[in-house]
Design a protein around this motif. Structure first.
Motif, PDB file in Angstrom:
ATOM      1  N   GLN A 235       0.826  -1.211   0.000  1.00  0.00           N
ATOM      2  CA  GLN A 235       0.000   0.000   0.000  1.00  0.00           C
ATOM      3  C   GLN A 235       0.853   1.250   0.000  1.00  0.00           C
ATOM      4  O   GLN A 235       2.032   1.241   0.376  1.00  0.00           O
ATOM      5  CB  GLN A 235      -0.925   0.012   1.223  1.00  0.00           C
ATOM      6  N   THR A 237      -0.062   5.684   0.616  1.00  0.00           N
ATOM      7  CA  THR A 237      -1.034   6.495   1.349  1.00  0.00           C
ATOM      8  C   THR A 237      -2.360   6.591   0.599  1.00  0.00           C
ATOM      9  O   THR A 237      -3.434   6.528   1.213  1.00  0.00           O
ATOM     10  CB  THR A 237      -0.476   7.911   1.590  1.00  0.00           C
ATOM     11  N   ALA A 283     -10.604  -3.531   4.703  1.00  0.00           N
ATOM     12  CA  ALA A 283     -10.738  -2.862   5.996  1.00  0.00           C
ATOM     13  C   ALA A 283     -11.316  -1.454   5.869  1.00  0.00           C
ATOM     14  O   ALA A 283     -11.978  -0.967   6.792  1.00  0.00           O
ATOM     15  CB  ALA A 283      -9.377  -2.812   6.687  1.00  0.00           C
ATOM     16  N   ASN A 284     -11.048  -0.804   4.726  1.00  0.00           N
ATOM     17  CA  ASN A 284     -11.526   0.561   4.530  1.00  0.00           C
ATOM     18  C   ASN A 284     -12.052   0.716   3.103  1.00  0.00           C
ATOM     19  O   ASN A 284     -11.807  -0.127   2.242  1.00  0.00           O
ATOM     20  CB  ASN A 284     -10.402   1.582   4.789  1.00  0.00           C
ATOM     21  N   LEU A 312      -2.714   5.047   5.896  1.00  0.00           N
ATOM     22  CA  LEU A 312      -2.139   3.708   5.912  1.00  0.00           C
ATOM     23  C   LEU A 312      -3.018   2.766   6.719  1.00  0.00           C
ATOM     24  O   LEU A 312      -3.503   3.115   7.798  1.00  0.00           O
ATOM     25  CB  LEU A 312      -0.726   3.750   6.500  1.00  0.00           C
ATOM     26  N   TRP A 313      -3.238   1.574   6.182  1.00  0.00           N
ATOM     27  CA  TRP A 313      -4.041   0.563   6.850  1.00  0.00           C
ATOM     28  C   TRP A 313      -3.142  -0.355   7.668  1.00  0.00           C
ATOM     29  O   TRP A 313      -2.002  -0.631   7.303  1.00  0.00           O
ATOM     30  CB  TRP A 313      -4.803  -0.281   5.831  1.00  0.00           C
ATOM     31  N   THR A 314      -3.675  -0.861   8.761  1.00  0.00           N
ATOM     32  CA  THR A 314      -2.926  -1.848   9.552  1.00  0.00           C
ATOM     33  C   THR A 314      -3.098  -3.258   8.977  1.00  0.00           C
ATOM     34  O   THR A 314      -2.191  -4.082   9.041  1.00  0.00           O
ATOM     35  CB  THR A 314      -3.401  -1.824  11.012  1.00  0.00           C
ATOM     36  N   ILE A 315      -4.274  -3.546   8.397  1.00  0.00           N
ATOM     37  CA  ILE A 315      -4.535  -4.817   7.720  1.00  0.00           C
ATOM     38  C   ILE A 315      -5.326  -4.518   6.449  1.00  0.00           C
ATOM     39  O   ILE A 315      -5.958  -3.474   6.334  1.00  0.00           O
ATOM     40  CB  ILE A 315      -5.331  -5.808   8.597  1.00  0.00           C
TER      41      ILE A 315
END
Length: 641
Positions: A235, A237, A283-284, A312-315
Motif C-alpha cells: 500500500q 497512502t 478494511a476501509n 495507511l491501513w494496519t490490515i
C-alpha cells in the motif's frame, strides 16, 4: 462511492473521429448482479459457418439456464467415476450419447438439440474419443465450461495381464527394448519434428508435431503442475495493491466484480478449466474502477484500488479463496456505449457492463462470445477484444473494446453495429481460448498472417511481442490480406508501429481486381521534398485532381532568387513529415510463394513460428502452403472463431 452521473464516452478532442454514436443510458451505482429474465424464444447462431437453425428455447442462454436448474445432465447421478473405452462405446445412440474429449467423458445427450452445428454433426463423435474431430472443427471452443454439467468422469485405459499363461515361474517378464529407450528430445524452433513409430503393434505411436506443439519440456511440465496463485498486498497512502503471482507466461483471464466500496470478487480462469475465486472484504473504503497491471513474463498480476480516504491501513481486511474445476459458463450483461465507424462496413464498439461493476481482462489470443436478442432470436458469435490503442477514442477500464464487421447476412453483427439505437442487453461470456504464450517462448522470428477481421487477435499479440524482454524479438512480420484498400483496419496504428520499431514489417495484400494506388506504395524518406518523389505512370483521376490542385497552389507562391527558402502569400502548407513508414500494398492472396518467403532463411520475412487468423478456408489454405513450403507445422497456431 461510485459516480451516479452519466458516463458518456465522447471521442477525445485530439483524435479525428467521425460517425460516432454514444449511449444516453445512465450508469447506476454498483450492486450485486441479478440475471435478467429472458423470454423463451427461438435460437440461432450468428456465425455464418453454422447453418443449422436451432429450435425455439435452445439458445446458449437456454442451455446455461438448463444446467443451473438442477437437472442431472450426466445420467449417472452426478457422481464422477472413471469410464473405460468399452463402456464409452456402448453410449453411441441419440438419447444415450457419450463422447470423450482430451481424456474427459461427457454425456452430451441433452446437448444435441442445443448444438449450433446440429445433432448429426455431434453424433459423429458419439461413443468414442472425439478429440481429433473436435480439434478439426472448433478447437477454440471452451467445451469444458460449456459441458461442465455433463461431465461423467475421466477416460481410463485398462489392460489385463495373464502372467500364469506366459510365465509359470510367477516372475514379471523383462521390459521391452522400447521401454528402455530415452524420451525423444524436444524439437528446436527451426527443426522439423519426426514421429517415432513403435517397433510392435502393442507399442503406442508418438504423436506428430501437427498434433502436439511443444517448444521445450518446460511447457509440458508446466501443464502437469497445477497453478496455485500466491497472494500478497502492498500500500501507499492513496492506494492499495493486491498482488497475485501465477506462473511465467500464464496469460490468465481475469474478471473483477465490484459489489460495494468494501467488497469485491476476483476470478482467475486458468489452463485446464480451473477457476480461482477470491472474495475480499477490505478494511476501509476503496474506489471503483480499479487498475489491473500484468507482467506476463513474470506471471505477476497487480490490482490497484485508490483509497477513498488517504491513509495507511494496519490490515487489508479478509479474503476467502475457492478453487473449482470444470466451472460453468457465466454471462454478464453489457450495452453498446460508443460506436465509431472505421470503414464502410466496420465499426469500433465500446461495450459497457450493466451497473459498470465488472472489469474483464482478456488473455492474449483469447475470445469471448456475444449473445443478443435479435427479433426474438438469441444469436451468438465469438469476438476477440482488441487493445485500447486500436480504438479511435479513450477506452475506460471497465469497457470491452471490439472491432466489428457488419456482414450482410450476419444477424448479430448487423444488430450490435447499428448506429441508432445502440444495442443493449448483450450477454458476454468470460474469455476462452487455447493459445499459450509458452508456445512462442523460444521463437524470436514470428510471422502473423491475418485476413480481414482476423487482425483482432494479432493486435494484442503484436504489443506483447514488441515489449517482450526475455528472448527479444529479432523480426515480426505481419502479412495482412483484404479485398480492397478501404477494408484495411488500423492502418494508421500499424504504420506508426512500423515507424517506431524497425523489427516490425507490415505487408498488405489486396485481392480486388483494381491495382492499388501507386502513391500508397511510396515511402517518403528523410530530407525528400514532395517534388523529388518519382512520378507514377497511369495516374488515377484522383491523382490528376491532386496534381492540378498542387499546380494552382504553386502559382500563388514566389521563390527568392538568392536562397532556396520558399515564401508564400497564401496559407502556409503543412510540412512534409521527416519519415512516414507506409506499408506497401500489393495485389494477391495467400500463396505458396508467400509461404516460401516465411520459410526461406535468407528472406526478410523468415519466421520460425507462424500465427494465422481468418475465415476457415484462409486458415486451411495457409496451413497447406506452409506445409508444402517445408515449415514445421508444430510451430503454427491457427486462431479460429
Amino acid at each position: 462511492m461510485m459516480d451516479n452521473k452519466t458516463n458518456l464516452q465522447v471521442p477525445a478532442a485530439e483524435k479525428s473521429v467521425k460517425n460516432a454514436s454514444t449511449s444516453p443510458i445512465k450508469v447506476p451505482s454498483a450492486q450485486l448482479k441479478t440475471p435478467a429474465k429472458q423470454p423463451q424464444t427461438a435460437s440461432a447462431t450468428g456465425n455464418p459457418r453454422n447453418k443449422t437453425a436451432l429450435k425455439p428455447g435452445h439458445s446458449l442462454m437456454d442451455w446455461i439456464r438448463l444446467g443451473n436448474s438442477g437437472v442431472d445432465l450426466t445420467g449417472v447421478g452426478g457422481k464422477v467415476r472413471p469410464v473405460s473405452h468399452a463402456e464409452l462405446a456402448q453410449h453411441n445412440k441419440p438419447g444415450d450419447t457419450w463422447m470423450a474429449i482430451r481424456g474427459k467423458v461427457y454425456n452430451v445427450s441433452g446437448y444435441l438439440d442445443f448444438h449450433p452445428g446440429g445433432a448429426d454433426e455431434l453424433m459423429r463423435g458419439a461413443g468414442k474419443d472425439a478429440t481429433k474431430l473436435f480439434d478439426e472443427v472448433h478447437a477454440w471452443v471452451n467445451y469444458e465450461s460449456l459441458l461442465a454439467k455433463c461431465f461423467v468422469g475421466p477416460l481410463r485405459n485398462t489392460a489385463t495381464l495373464n502372467l500364469s499363461a506366459s510365465n509359470s515361474s510367477g516372475s514379471m517378464p523383462p521390459p521391452t527394448s522400447t521401454f528402455l529407450k530415452p524420451p525423444s528430445p524436444a524439437t528446436p524452433p527451426g527443426g522439423s519434428a519426426k514421429p517415432v513409430v513403435g517397433e510392435s503393434s502393442g507399442t503406442p505411436k508418438v504423436m506428430s508435431a501437427s498434433s502436439v506443439v511443444s517448444s521445450s519440456s518446460e511447457e509440458s511440465t508446466s501443464r502437469i503442475i497445477p497453478i496455485v496463485p500466491r497472494f500478497d498486498w502492498i500500500q501507499k497512502t492513496a492506494e492499495v495493491t493486491f498482488i497475485f503471482y501465477t506462473r511465467a507466461l500464464c496469460n490468465p483471464a481475469i474478471v473483477i466484480e465490484f459489489i460495494n466500496n468494501l467488497e469485491f470478487i476476483v476470478r482467475f480462469f486458468l489452463e485446464g478449466n480451473v477457476l480461482h475465486r477470491y472474495k475480499f472484504q477490505v478494511a476501509n473504503n476503496v474506489q471503483w474502477p480499479c487498475t489491473v497491471r500484468q507482467s506476463l513474463e513474470a506471471g505477476k498480476v497487480e490490482i490497484v484500488f485508490n483509497k477513498l480516504l488517504p491513509g495507511l491501513w494496519t490490515i487489508f481486511g479478509q479474503m476467502e479463496h475457492e478453487r473449482k474445476e470444470n466451472y460453468e459458463m457465466e454471462l454478464n450483461e453489457y450495452d453498446v456505449a460508443t460506436r465509431i465507424e472505421i470503414t464502410h462496413d466496420s465499426c469500433a464498439l465500446l461495450l459497457r457492463p450493466k451497473n459498470n461493476s465488472i472489469l474483464q481482462v482478456t488473455p492474449i489470443g483469447h475470445h469471448l462470445t456475444v449473445t443478443g436478442n435479435v427479433g426474438g432470436e438469441f444469436l451468438t458469435r465469438s469476438y476477440t477484444p482488441v487493445p485500447g490503442n486500436a480504438i479511435p477514442t479513450e477506452c475506460p477500464a471497465t469497457f470491452v473494446p471490439l472491432l466489428v464487421k457488419a456482414y450482410p447476412t450476419g444477424g448479430l453483427s448487423q444488430h450490435i453495429s447499428k448506429p441508432v439505437p445502440l444495442a443493449t442487453s448483450l450477454q458476454l461470456s468470460q474469455p476462452s481460448g487455447n493459445f499459450s504464450l509458452a508456445k512462442i517462448k523460444y521463437h524470436n522470428r514470428i510471422a502473423l498472417l491475418a485476413a480481414g477481421s482476423g487482425l483482432t487477435p494479432m493486435l494484442a499479440l503484436l504489443n506483447y511481442l514488441l515489449d517482450r524482454s526475455s528472448n527479444k524479438m529479432e523480426s515480426i512480420s505481419l502479412v495482412y490480406f483484404n479485398k480492397t484498400e478501404a477494408d484495411i483496419w488500423c492502418r494508421e496504428l500499424l504504420d506508426n508501429l512500423c515507424e517506431k520499431d524497425a523489427r516490425l514489417t507490415v505487408r498488405h495484400y489486396l485481392s480486388d481486381t483494381e491495382p492499388p494506388s501507386p502513391r500508397n506504395v511510396v515511402v517518403i524518406l528523410p530530407g525528400k521534398d514532395q517534388t523529388e518523389l518519382p512520378t507514377t505512370t497511369n495516374p488515377t483521376k484522383r491523382d490528376e485532381e491532386e496534381e492540378q490542385s498542387n499546380q494552382e497552389a504553386a502559382k500563388k507562391t514566389t521563390t527568392s532568387s538568392s536562397s532556396s527558402n520558399v515564401t508564400s502569400t497564401a496559407e502556409p502548407t503543412k510540412p512534409v513529415p521527416k519519415s512516414v513508414a507506409v506499408a506497401p500494398l500489393e495485389r494477391g492472396r495467400i500463396s505458396l510463394d508467400i509461404a516460401r518467403q516465411l520459410t526461406n532463411v535468407d528472406s526478410p520475412l523468415h519466421a520460425t513460428y507462424v500465427c494465422l487468423c481468418g475465415p476457415k478456408p484462409f486458415n486451411e489454405l495457409s496451413c497447406q502452403y506452409l506445409e508444402q513450403a517445408g515449415h514445421n507445422m508444430g510451430h503454427v497456431h491457427s486462431f479460429q472463431g
